[in-house]
Design a protein around this motif. Structure first.
Motif, PDB file in Angstrom:
ATOM      1  N   GLY A   1       0.840  -1.062   0.124  1.00 28.30           N
ATOM      2  CA  GLY A   1       0.061   0.010   0.142  1.00 28.30           C
ATOM      3  C   GLY A   1       0.798   1.218   0.096  1.00 28.30           C
ATOM      4  O   GLY A   1       2.074   1.255  -0.204  1.00 28.30           O
ATOM      5  N   SER A   2       0.121   2.409  -0.120  1.00 30.18           N
ATOM      6  CA  SER A   2       0.780   3.553   0.057  1.00 30.18           C
ATOM      7  C   SER A   2       0.947   4.048   1.435  1.00 30.18           C
ATOM      8  O   SER A   2       1.905   4.701   1.887  1.00 30.18           O
ATOM      9  CB  SER A   2       0.167   4.741  -0.599  1.00 30.18           C
ATOM     10  N   PHE A   3      -0.150   3.854   2.130  1.00 29.47           N
ATOM     11  CA  PHE A   3       0.050   4.300   3.873  1.00 29.47           C
ATOM     12  C   PHE A   3       0.551   5.691   3.892  1.00 29.47           C
ATOM     13  O   PHE A   3       1.454   5.993   4.564  1.00 29.47           O
ATOM     14  CB  PHE A   3       1.097   3.407   4.506  1.00 29.47           C
TER      15      PHE A   3
ATOM     16  N   ILE B   1      -0.409   6.058   7.542  1.00 32.24           N
ATOM     17  CA  ILE B   1      -1.050   4.788   8.150  1.00 32.24           C
ATOM     18  C   ILE B   1      -2.235   5.249   8.997  1.00 32.24           C
ATOM     19  O   ILE B   1      -2.218   6.483   9.561  1.00 32.24           O
ATOM     20  CB  ILE B   1      -0.053   4.043   8.831  1.00 32.24           C
ATOM     21  N   THR B   2      -3.392   4.490   8.700  1.00 30.46           N
ATOM     22  CA  THR B   2      -4.587   5.061   9.610  1.00 30.46           C
ATOM     23  C   THR B   2      -4.786   3.807  10.337  1.00 30.46           C
ATOM     24  O   THR B   2      -4.462   2.881  10.453  1.00 30.46           O
ATOM     25  CB  THR B   2      -5.830   5.249   8.470  1.00 30.46           C
ATOM     26  N   ARG B   3      -6.095   4.087  11.254  1.00 32.60           N
ATOM     27  CA  ARG B   3      -6.353   3.107  12.294  1.00 32.60           C
ATOM     28  C   ARG B   3      -7.083   2.035  11.648  1.00 32.60           C
ATOM     29  O   ARG B   3      -7.001   0.805  11.842  1.00 32.60           O
ATOM     30  CB  ARG B   3      -7.485   3.739  13.102  1.00 32.60           C
TER      31      ARG B   3
ATOM     32  N   SER C   1      -5.854  -1.800  12.248  1.00 30.08           N
ATOM     33  CA  SER C   1      -6.692  -2.999  12.586  1.00 30.08           C
ATOM     34  C   SER C   1      -6.725  -3.982  11.781  1.00 30.08           C
ATOM     35  O   SER C   1      -6.660  -5.126  12.269  1.00 30.08           O
ATOM     36  CB  SER C   1      -8.309  -2.183  12.530  1.00 30.08           C
ATOM     37  N   ILE C   2      -6.398  -3.928  10.401  1.00 24.06           N
ATOM     38  CA  ILE C   2      -6.336  -4.981   9.665  1.00 24.06           C
ATOM     39  C   ILE C   2      -5.081  -5.760   9.742  1.00 24.06           C
ATOM     40  O   ILE C   2      -5.176  -6.902  10.058  1.00 24.06           O
ATOM     41  CB  ILE C   2      -6.378  -4.624   7.923  1.00 24.06           C
ATOM     42  N   ILE C   3      -4.113  -5.102   9.911  1.00 27.76           N
ATOM     43  CA  ILE C   3      -2.652  -5.683  10.133  1.00 27.76           C
ATOM     44  C   ILE C   3      -2.813  -6.291  11.663  1.00 27.76           C
ATOM     45  O   ILE C   3      -2.289  -7.493  11.501  1.00 27.76           O
ATOM     46  CB  ILE C   3      -1.471  -4.775  10.203  1.00 27.76           C
TER      47      ILE C   3
ATOM     48  N   LEU D   1      -1.982  -9.688   1.404  1.00 27.44           N
ATOM     49  CA  LEU D   1      -2.884  -9.175   2.411  1.00 27.44           C
ATOM     50  C   LEU D   1      -3.678  -7.872   1.859  1.00 27.44           C
ATOM     51  O   LEU D   1      -2.776  -6.986   1.538  1.00 27.44           O
ATOM     52  CB  LEU D   1      -2.248  -8.961   3.848  1.00 27.44           C
ATOM     53  N   ARG D   2      -5.104  -7.910   1.736  1.00 27.63           N
ATOM     54  CA  ARG D   2      -5.768  -6.319   1.436  1.00 27.63           C
ATOM     55  C   ARG D   2      -6.946  -6.202   2.264  1.00 27.63           C
ATOM     56  O   ARG D   2      -7.404  -7.355   2.718  1.00 27.63           O
ATOM     57  CB  ARG D   2      -5.875  -6.524   0.011  1.00 27.63           C
ATOM     58  N   GLY D   3      -7.212  -5.142   2.498  1.00 26.41           N
ATOM     59  CA  GLY D   3      -8.499  -4.758   3.190  1.00 26.41           C
ATOM     60  C   GLY D   3      -9.489  -4.538   2.363  1.00 26.41           C
ATOM     61  O   GLY D   3      -9.404  -3.803   1.324  1.00 26.41           O
TER      62      GLY D   3
ATOM     63  N   PHE E   1     -12.161  -3.167  -7.579  1.00 29.03           N
ATOM     64  CA  PHE E   1     -10.785  -2.903  -7.749  1.00 29.03           C
ATOM     65  C   PHE E   1      -9.798  -3.948  -7.394  1.00 29.03           C
ATOM     66  O   PHE E   1      -8.977  -4.410  -8.182  1.00 29.03           O
ATOM     67  CB  PHE E   1     -10.542  -1.510  -6.886  1.00 29.03           C
ATOM     68  N   GLU E   2     -10.143  -4.441  -6.150  1.00 35.22           N
ATOM     69  CA  GLU E   2      -8.959  -5.355  -5.670  1.00 35.22           C
ATOM     70  C   GLU E   2      -9.364  -6.802  -6.593  1.00 35.22           C
ATOM     71  O   GLU E   2      -8.252  -7.629  -6.633  1.00 35.22           O
ATOM     72  CB  GLU E   2      -9.600  -5.892  -4.197  1.00 35.22           C
ATOM     73  N   ARG E   3     -10.522  -7.174  -7.066  1.00 32.44           N
ATOM     74  CA  ARG E   3     -10.817  -8.425  -7.675  1.00 32.44           C
ATOM     75  C   ARG E   3      -9.810  -8.691  -8.889  1.00 32.44           C
ATOM     76  O   ARG E   3      -9.142  -9.457  -9.070  1.00 32.44           O
ATOM     77  CB  ARG E   3     -12.229  -8.588  -7.947  1.00 32.44           C
TER      78      ARG E   3
HETATM   79  P1  ADP Z   1      -3.258   1.798  -2.040  1.00 26.86           P
HETATM   80  O1  ADP Z   1      -2.256   2.885  -2.484  1.00 26.86           O
HETATM   81  O2  ADP Z   1      -2.946   0.417  -2.379  1.00 26.86           O
HETATM   82  O3  ADP Z   1      -4.691   2.106  -2.124  1.00 26.86           O
HETATM   83  P2  ADP Z   1      -3.554   2.141   0.709  1.00 26.86           P
HETATM   84  O4  ADP Z   1      -2.617   2.467   1.828  1.00 26.86           O
HETATM   85  O5  ADP Z   1      -4.825   3.133   0.768  1.00 26.86           O
HETATM   86  O6  ADP Z   1      -2.874   1.921  -0.400  1.00 26.86           O
HETATM   87  O7  ADP Z   1      -4.405   0.850   1.451  1.00 26.86           O
HETATM   88  C1  ADP Z   1      -3.686  -0.558   1.588  1.00 26.86           C
HETATM   89  C2  ADP Z   1      -4.665  -1.456   1.770  1.00 26.86           C
HETATM   90  O8  ADP Z   1      -5.180  -1.104   3.067  1.00 26.86           O
HETATM   91  C3  ADP Z   1      -5.763  -1.664   0.933  1.00 26.86           C
HETATM   92  O9  ADP Z   1      -5.900  -3.039   0.916  1.00 26.86           O
HETATM   93  C4  ADP Z   1      -6.958  -1.027   1.468  1.00 26.86           C
HETATM   94  O10 ADP Z   1      -8.068  -1.440   1.085  1.00 26.86           O
HETATM   95  C5  ADP Z   1      -6.548  -1.058   2.825  1.00 26.86           C
HETATM   96  N1  ADP Z   1      -7.277  -0.098   3.436  1.00 26.86           N
HETATM   97  C6  ADP Z   1      -7.236   1.279   3.693  1.00 26.86           C
HETATM   98  N2  ADP Z   1      -7.965   1.928   4.747  1.00 26.86           N
HETATM   99  C7  ADP Z   1      -8.554   0.814   5.328  1.00 26.86           C
HETATM  100  C8  ADP Z   1      -9.595   0.849   5.999  1.00 26.86           C
HETATM  101  N3  ADP Z   1     -10.254   1.961   6.692  1.00 26.86           N
HETATM  102  N4  ADP Z   1     -10.077  -0.410   6.710  1.00 26.86           N
HETATM  103  C9  ADP Z   1      -9.700  -1.610   5.876  1.00 26.86           C
HETATM  104  N5  ADP Z   1      -8.812  -1.701   4.959  1.00 26.86           N
HETATM  105  C10 ADP Z   1      -8.307  -0.627   4.718  1.00 26.86           C
END
Ligand code: ADP
Length: 155
Positions: free
Chosen positions: A9-11, A14-16, A20-22, A87-89, A98-100
């Motif tokens: 990801g780009s992070f 980084i957000t909550r 949470s996913i990690i 891993l993706r959220g 998009f992810e599919r």
């Molecule tokens: P990208 O540049 O790939 O969009 P992001 O940093 O925005 O990178 O996101 C990385 C991953 O984190 C993606 O799989 C995204 O769906 C997931 N993600 C981002 N925000 C959330 C959130 N609020 N809840 C769950 N997953 C998230």
């Protein structure tokens, strides 16, 4: 064989939601490598060094969660670090669509690598890095949206 997952990801930042996913995924894998993609076409708000430092700080007490950065295809990076999982959220149906396609193409390129999706918990569905950037850009307080460990630093 160790179960290693790459969370790309780009992070920015980084957000909550990411946190949470990690943390939830950390119970499923032996190791999670948070990998910041360096994409020449994508403009970033925060420098790579800051984004990496914040992630290191958030997970400093978790030896099995590390952060690095990479250039090029995510699947190539996974092979380099022996990761069999990406891993993706997923927040919304738009995320899913998009992810599919990315996941299905990645599987065509390297069939051994599986993408694993975790659904976001409801409180983080509306949260994304671009909202956090907007808040910071306009002088607002992003505190409740970013991990506690980096709240003051990000501000
Ligand atoms: P990208 O540049 O790939 O969009 P992001 O940093 O925005 O990178 O996101 C990385 C991953 O984190 C993606 O799989 C995204 O769906 C997931 N993600 C981002 N925000 C959330 C959130 N609020 N809840 C769950 N997953 C998230």
């Amino acid at each position: 064989m160790k179960k290693i997952a790459v969370f790309p990801g780009s992070f920015d930042p980084i957000t909550r939601g990411h946190e949470s996913i990690i943390l939830r995924a950390a119970t499923l894998f032996d190791e999670i490598i948070i990998a910041i993609g360096k994409n020449a076409e994508k403009k970033h708000f925060f420098p790579l060094e800051d984004r990496m430092r914040w992630i290191e700080k958030v997970f400093e007490e978790y030896p099995n969660i590390t952060v690095t950065n990479y250039k090029g295809l995510t699947v190539d990076f996974c092979q380099k670090v022996n990761a069999r999982f990406i891993l993706r959220g997923l927040r919304t149906s738009a995320d899913f669509e998009f992810e599919r396609s990315i996941s299905q193409i990645n599987k065509k390129i390297i069939p051994e690598i599986e993408t694993i999706f975790l659904l976001t918990t409801p409180e983080y569905t509306a949260l994304n890095s671009s909202i956090v950037r907007d808040i910071i850009f306009h002088g607002g307080d992003p505190g409740q949206f970013v991990p506690e460990a980096v709240r003051d630093d990000i501000r």
